[in-house]
Enzyme design. Structure first.
Site, mmCIF file in Angstrom:
data_model
loop_
_atom_site.group_PDB
_atom_site.id
_atom_site.type_symbol
_atom_site.label_atom_id
_atom_site.label_comp_id
_atom_site.label_asym_id
_atom_site.label_seq_id
_atom_site.Cartn_x
_atom_site.Cartn_y
_atom_site.Cartn_z
ATOM 1 N N GLY A 46 0.812 -1.212 0.000
ATOM 2 C CA GLY A 46 0.000 0.000 0.000
ATOM 3 C C GLY A 46 0.847 1.265 0.000
ATOM 4 C CB ALA A 70 -1.900 -2.945 14.238
ATOM 5 N N GLY A 72 -0.356 -0.393 9.621
ATOM 6 C CA GLY A 72 -0.665 1.024 9.455
ATOM 7 C C GLY A 72 -0.007 1.667 8.254
ATOM 8 C CG LEU A 73 -1.845 1.927 4.838
ATOM 9 C CD1 LEU A 73 -2.797 3.070 4.485
ATOM 10 C CD2 LEU A 73 -1.641 1.036 3.627
ATOM 11 C CG ASN A 99 -3.286 -1.277 -1.798
ATOM 12 O OD1 ASN A 99 -3.222 -0.450 -0.898
ATOM 13 N ND2 ASN A 99 -4.265 -2.163 -1.870
ATOM 14 C CB CYS A 130 -6.138 0.578 5.316
ATOM 15 S SG CYS A 130 -4.893 0.231 6.582
ATOM 16 C CB THR A 193 -7.875 -7.279 7.803
ATOM 17 O OG1 THR A 193 -7.701 -5.868 7.907
ATOM 18 C CG2 THR A 193 -6.667 -7.901 7.135
ATOM 19 C CB THR A 266 -2.659 -14.255 5.939
ATOM 20 O OG1 THR A 266 -3.177 -12.921 6.095
ATOM 21 C CG2 THR A 266 -2.069 -14.704 7.251
#
Lengths: 303, 263
Positions: A46, A70, A72-73, A99, A130, A193, A266
């Site tokens: 991303g 988590a 967070g880009l 992305n 996200c 997610t 995943t």
């Protein structure tokens, strides 16, 4: 010989197995293991307009049949990508899909405009789902009005294939899918997610620095499959399915539920070869069932 | 396919357990043989191990390489029972298979003959430290290794490594060597004889050593073990804040020079 090639608007894939954004880096990390040209496409990590450090550690918690993240880009921004990463990966012989993320509509548009200039990027995946950023991200993907607005504005700025990645954290995902279709999305990919949480009972603390995070892995597969089923019946554009796909059988289930292509996410963390194993497994399945074209499986659920 | 994989930088492959034995109260030594040749594996590099027969465990577990034998195509791991994953591994029978992603990460900078080295291992962190001494082919005059453990029963045998280093021991209960933490050992009183310090073990131990090395302005590398999912740089979960931003322990580390860390 069976046909595995599929088309998503103008995006031609030699096979329908892509790697999900945030699980395959920029392709190079997988290229340490094998020839990534065998993949249907690579969804790149991303990307935002400016550098993002992401969330503090810890960013990961293992859960029953899955995990929470988590991240967070975390990324270095679109300019860094264009100058430093794109030149290294642009000659892979598989479609590279950026992305695209933003905390405002303007940021989404600006990233999209920069990507539009890159010859070797045939499509973008607009990430309005996200769950791990405070601003933007999932907020755009959880109401029809904001999903419509961001899709409309990005559509104006982008001439190639536009995929919109949907959040499952909504009451009616089909409604969001119809909204982005109506504003010109060429395809929808789902699901991102699920918002989740994990706690250390002994210490009485959250396991993630952000308290909540995104749940992925086989734990979410039945819900993802149901959502792909609902969305594929609600829209005319191709659906890209993902959510807990670990093997070829899982992938087949998504095709039967209505997906034209799938993404492996995943599962790559457990075994980076999973996408290749799935491609082989799809071919075996088609041969075994005497089906000559993967497209004939799309939405072919008997009920 | 397997014959191709060895040419790639990283592999996923099946290994057969050739031995799995308890070294002491807490540590197991697991030796694994590959069907194919091994790539170069440096001290400090690690493998992410799929834990079989345990449906509660979804992700792999990372372990440093302890020893590598290219001729026998074997690698060994020092496994300390910390939780469900490591416990499962120690229960596996000889002959059973383990799936490894390997080799991962960046290892220690190998010292050369002119370097005077202090290497410190705590708990199972001793594994890459011993491999470092063996790989460097150092001598007891050149390399000093300090190993800390809770008690004498938690120390592993270093008989095979006596040719490579002079050893110093500490235990928290005083049952072997000096009593206290490894960083309490008198060897830390004067660090000026060393020009390189390496450490692998519990975070407080490494931070204490890093602080002393920084103060004495000595080159120092430590090996981190942040929680990770993938082990090869795609999940971005095992990040460590550094002067170069958030870096992945799995690909930019696990070995870091302390000048890059925000300790």
């Amino acid at each position: 010989m069976v046909n595995l090639a599929v088309k998503i608007k103008d995006l031609e894939l030699k096979n329908p197995v892509m790697t999900a954004s945030g699980t395959s880096g920029f392709g190079e990390e997988l290229a340490d293991f094998y020839d990534v040209d065998k993949l249907g496409a690579i969804l790149l990590k991303g990307t935002t307009l400016r550098n993002r450090d992401g969330n503090p550690y810890p960013r990961m918690a293992e859960t029953a049949s899955g995990m929470l993240n988590a991240v967070g880009l975390q990324n270095k921004g679109i300019d860094y990508f264009i100058e430093n990463i794109y030149p290294r990966i642009k000659d892979y012989n598989t479609p590279l899909i950026v992305n695209v993320n933003g905390s405002t509509i303007e940021e989404y548009i600006e990233v999209t405009q920069r990507v539009n200039e890159l010859d070797k990027i045939p499509a973008i995946e607009l990430n309005i789902s996200c769950p791990n950023v405070k601003e933007g991200g999932m907020l755009f993907g959880t109401s029809c009005a904001s999903a419509e607005t961001v899709t409309r504005e990005v559509r104006k700025a982008y001439s190639k294939t536009l995929i919109v990645k949907l959040s499952p954290n909504v009451t009616d995902i089909a409604e969001i899918a119809r909204a982005v279709e109506s504003e010109g999305a060429d395809s929808v990919s789902l699901v991102n997610t699920f918002l989740g949480m994990a706690i250390d009972a002994e210490k009485r603390i959250p396991l993630l620095s952000t308290i909540t995070g995104g749940l992925s892995g086989p734990a979410i597969k039945p819900i993802a499959l149901r959502m792909v089923w609902q969305v594929s019946r609600a829209v005319k554009i191709p659906v890209i399915g993902m959510g807990g796909i670990m093997n070829a059988t899982d992938a087949i289930e998504f095709f039967l539920a209505g997906a034209t292509a799938i993404q492996v996410g995943t599962a790559i963390f457990r075994d980076p070869f999973t996408p290749l194993q799935i491609i082989d497994g799809l071919e075996d399945y088609l041969n075994r069932h005497q089906i000559d074209d993967i497209c004939k499986l799309v939405g072919a659920l008997k009920y | 396919m397997p014959s191709n994989r060895i040419r790639m930088k990283k592999n996923v492959g099946e290994f057969t357990i050739v031995s799995n034995s308890a070294l002491n109260n807490t540590n197991y030594h697991i030796c694994l043989q590959s069907d194919i040749g091994l790539p170069d594996i440096a001290p400090g590099q690690f493998t992410n191990v799929d834990i079989p027969n345990n449906k509660d465990i979804f992700l792999r577990r990372p372990f440093s390489f302890f020893d590598v034998d290219y001729e026998k195509k074997t690698v060994s791991l020092l496994v300390k029972i910390l939780g469900r994953g490591s416990k499962s591994l120690t229960e596996l029978k000889v002959g059973s298979k383990l799936n490894l992603v390997y080799p991962l990460g960046r290892g220690f900078t190998i010292p050369d003959k002119n370097d005077k080295v202090l290497a410190v291992g705590g708990g199972s962190g001793v594994a890459p430290i011993l491999q470092l001494a063996k790989t460097a082919g150092s001598s007891p005059g050149q390399m000093h290794i300090a190993i800390g453990a809770r008690s004498a029963e938690d120390h592993i045998s270093i008989a095979d490594y006596l040719q490579f280093a002079q050893f110093y021991f500490t235990t928290e209960d005083g049952s072997l060597g000096e009593k206290g933490f490894v960083t309490d050992h008198p060897i830390f009183h004067d660090l000026t004889q060393y020009n390189r310090i390496y450490a692998c073990g519990p975070l407080p131990m490494m931070k204490a050593i890093a602080a002393r090395a920084k103060e004495a302005e000595i080159f120092c590398e430590v090996s981190l073990e942040n929680l990770m999912a993938c082990g090869f740089g795609v999940c971005l979960c095992c990040i460590e804040p550094t002067v170069k931003g958030n870096l992945c322990v799995c690909t930019d580390g696990p070995v870091f020079n302390i000048k890059d860390l925000k300790w």
